[in-house]
Design an enzyme around this catalytic site. Structure first.
Site, PDB file in Angstrom:
ATOM      1  N   ARG A 133       0.822  -1.216   0.000  1.00 34.88           N
ATOM      2  CA  ARG A 133       0.000   0.000   0.000  1.00 34.88           C
ATOM      3  C   ARG A 133       0.854   1.264   0.000  1.00 34.88           C
ATOM      4  NH1 ARG A 133      -5.028  -1.607   4.107  1.00 34.88           N
ATOM      5  NH2 ARG A 133      -6.110  -2.927   2.591  1.00 34.88           N
TER       6      ARG A 133
ATOM      7  N   LYS B  32     -18.091 -16.219   4.992  1.00 33.02           N
ATOM      8  CA  LYS B  32     -19.513 -16.001   5.235  1.00 33.02           C
ATOM      9  C   LYS B  32     -20.258 -15.466   4.018  1.00 33.02           C
ATOM     10  CE  LYS B  32     -18.895 -14.956  10.176  1.00 33.02           C
ATOM     11  NZ  LYS B  32     -19.108 -13.922  11.224  1.00 33.02           N
TER      12      LYS B  32
ATOM     13  N   GLY C  28      -8.063  -7.491   0.216  1.00 25.54           N
ATOM     14  CA  GLY C  28      -8.034  -8.364   1.383  1.00 25.54           C
ATOM     15  C   GLY C  28      -7.291  -9.662   1.163  1.00 25.54           C
TER      16      GLY C  28
END
Length: 390
Positions: free
Chosen positions: A34, A197, A349
Site C-alpha cells: 500500500r 460467510k 483483502g
C-alpha cells in the site's frame, strides 16, 4: 470524478489521504504494497510543483485517542526508502496546533507523514470541527485511499468540502478498473467468490448474478449453499440464517452457480489437522471443510476457460495453513493462465495475499488495494470518498 490534471497544485501544500493501514509486527512493516501504491500520486504532485505533500492515513482501530501500537511512525522510513527522498514524520495528532506549525515550517519540496488520523476525536464521525482543523494543513486535497473510500470520515470526504480537490492516480485506477466489471463487461464473465460467510458478500452476489455467466462459490460460504441443498456438511462453517436466501438464489440462478463437489476436510481447525477428501455434500459429522478438493479445483479451472472477464474475491479455503492452500493456489494459477486476452481483477483483502503468495500477481490485469471498498462498489453502492471527488 475530478482527477489530478484538473487540480492546480503549483506552489501549494497538498493534503493527501493515503491508505497506509499496513501489517506491522514488532514495530516493523511486514508488507509495503500500500505504501508503494501511493508513489505515483506523490511523485506526480511533486513534479507538478507542489510546495509540500502532506500525507495522512488511519492505522488500525484505536479506541480512545493515541495508542503507541497504532502509531504510523514505522511507516515513515519505509516510505522514505521507496520514495527515495526524506520523509518528515510529524508526531502530534493531525488536528493539533503543533502539527499545523510543523507543516508550515516544512521546507519547499518536503514530504511529510502525519500521525494516525484516528487519534483525532471525530474522525470516524466526519466531525465538522475536525474537518476544518485538518483543512488548515493544505491548500488543496487529494484522495488516493481507495481502501477507505467507502467511509464517510473527516479525512476521506469531510475535508474535500473545504478545499479544492481531486482523486489521486490510485483512486482513479481503482474506480476505472472495477467499473469495467459493472459497465458492459465482456462475456463470458466469471466471478469467483470465497471467504467464510455468505453474509459478508451477499449484496455482491445478488448484484452480480444477473450479469455474470458463471459464479464459482468456494470457501466457507459454500457450505451454507450445500446445506441449503440438503447436504451433510459436518462441522463446517455455515450460516443457518442465510439458508433460505441460498435456496432462493439457487432456485433463480442455479444454472450459473458452481459449487465444489468435493472437499478437503480436517478433523480440527488446525494447521496440523488430519485430512481426507470427501464429497462436499457428505462430510462426516466430526470433520469440517477446510478447502475445495482436487475434483473441484479442476471443475473451477474448466469453468474459467474461455472467460473474457474475471473477478475473484475470497480464498477457497483456510489458505493461511499450507495444508489447506491448494485450492486457493489452483484458482490463482487458473486465473493467471487465462492470459492477456482476459480482463482479470483480484479483489482486496485475503485475495491479494493469496495471489501474492502464489506468485501469480504479475499475471493478472488489476489487483485492488481496497477490500471493503471494492465490494461496496460492486454491490452498486456509491462510495462517499468517490462521490466527494465529483
Amino acid at each position: 470524478m475530478q482527477n489530478l490534471k484538473s487540480l492546480n497544485v503549483s506552489g501549494k501544500r497538498v493534503l493527501v489521504r493515503v491508505d497506509y493501514n499496513v501489517p506491522v509486527s514488532g514495530g516493523v512493516v511486514q508488507d509495503d504494497t500500500r505504501v508503494t501504491a501511493s508513489l505515483p500520486t506523490i511523485r506526480a504532485l511533486l513534479e507538478a510543483g507542489a510546495r509540500n505533500v502532506i500525507l495522512m492515513s488511519h492505522f488500525g482501530r484505536p479506541k480512545n485517542g493515541p495508542e503507541e501500537k497504532y502509531s504510523l511512525k514505522p511507516v515513515a522510513p519505509v516510505l522514505e526508502g521507496v520514495l527515495g527522498q526524506p520523509v518528515t514524520f510529524i508526531a502530534g495528532t493531525a488536528d493539533s496546533d503543533e502539527t499545523l506549525a510543523a507543516v508550515q515550517a516544512l521546507p519547499e519540496g518536503a514530504v511529510a507523514l502525519l500521525e494516525n488520523v484516528r487519534f483525532s476525536a471525530g474522525e470516524e464521525k466526519n466531525d465538522a470541527d475536525l474537518n476544518g482543523r485538518l483543512a488548515r494543513l493544505g491548500d488543496a486535497f487529494v484522495l488516493d485511499a481507495f481502501g477507505s473510500a467507502h467511509r464517510a470520515h473527516s479525512s476521506v470526504s469531510g475535508v474535500a468540502g473545504l478545499l479544492p480537490h481531486a482523486g489521486g492516480l490510485l483512486l482513479e485506477a481503482e474506480v476505472t478498473a472495477l467499473g469495467k466489471l459493472l459497465n458492459n463487461p465482456e462475456h463470458p464473465y466469471v466471478v469467483i467468490i470465497g471467504g467464510a460467510k455468505v453474509s459478508d458478500k451477499l449484496l455482491v452476489i445478488e448484484n452480480l448474478l444477473p450479469t455474470v455467466d458463471r459464479m464459482l462459490i468456494g470457501g466457507g460460504m459454500a457450505y451454507t449453499f450445500v446445506k441449503a441443498q440438503g447436504g451433510k456438511i459436518g462441522k463446517s462453517i455455515h450460516e443457518d440464517d442465510f439458508l433460505d436466501k441460498a435456496r432462493e438464489l439457487l432456485a433463480k440462478y442455479g444454472e450459473k452457480i458452481v459449487l465444489p463437489t468435493d472437499t478437503l476436510a480436517g478433523d480440527a481447525f488446525s494447521a496440523e489437522a488430519n485430512t481426507r477428501v470427501v464429497p462436499t455434500a457428505d462430510i462426516p459429522d466430526d470433520w469440517e471443510g477446510m478447502d475445495i478438493g482436487p475434483d473441484s479445483q479442476k471443475a473451477f479451472a474448466q469453468a474459467l476457460e474461455g472467460a473474457k472477464t474475471v473477478f475473484w474475491n475470497g480464498p477457497m479455503g483456510v489458505f493461511e495453513f499450507d495444508k489447506f492452500a491448494s485450492g486457493t493456489n489452483a484458482i490463482a494459477r487458473a486465473v493467471a493462465d487465462l492470459g492477456a486476452g482476459t480482463y482479470s481483477v483480484i479483489g482486496g483483502g485475503d485475495s491479494v495475499s493469496a495471489i501474492n503468495k502464489s506468485g501469480q500477481a504479475d499475471r493478472v490485469s488489476h489487483i485492488s488495494t481496497g477490500g471493503g471498498a471494492s465490494l461496496e462498489l460492486l454491490e452498486g453502492k456509491a462510495l462517499p470518498g468517490v462521490e466527494a471527488m465529483k
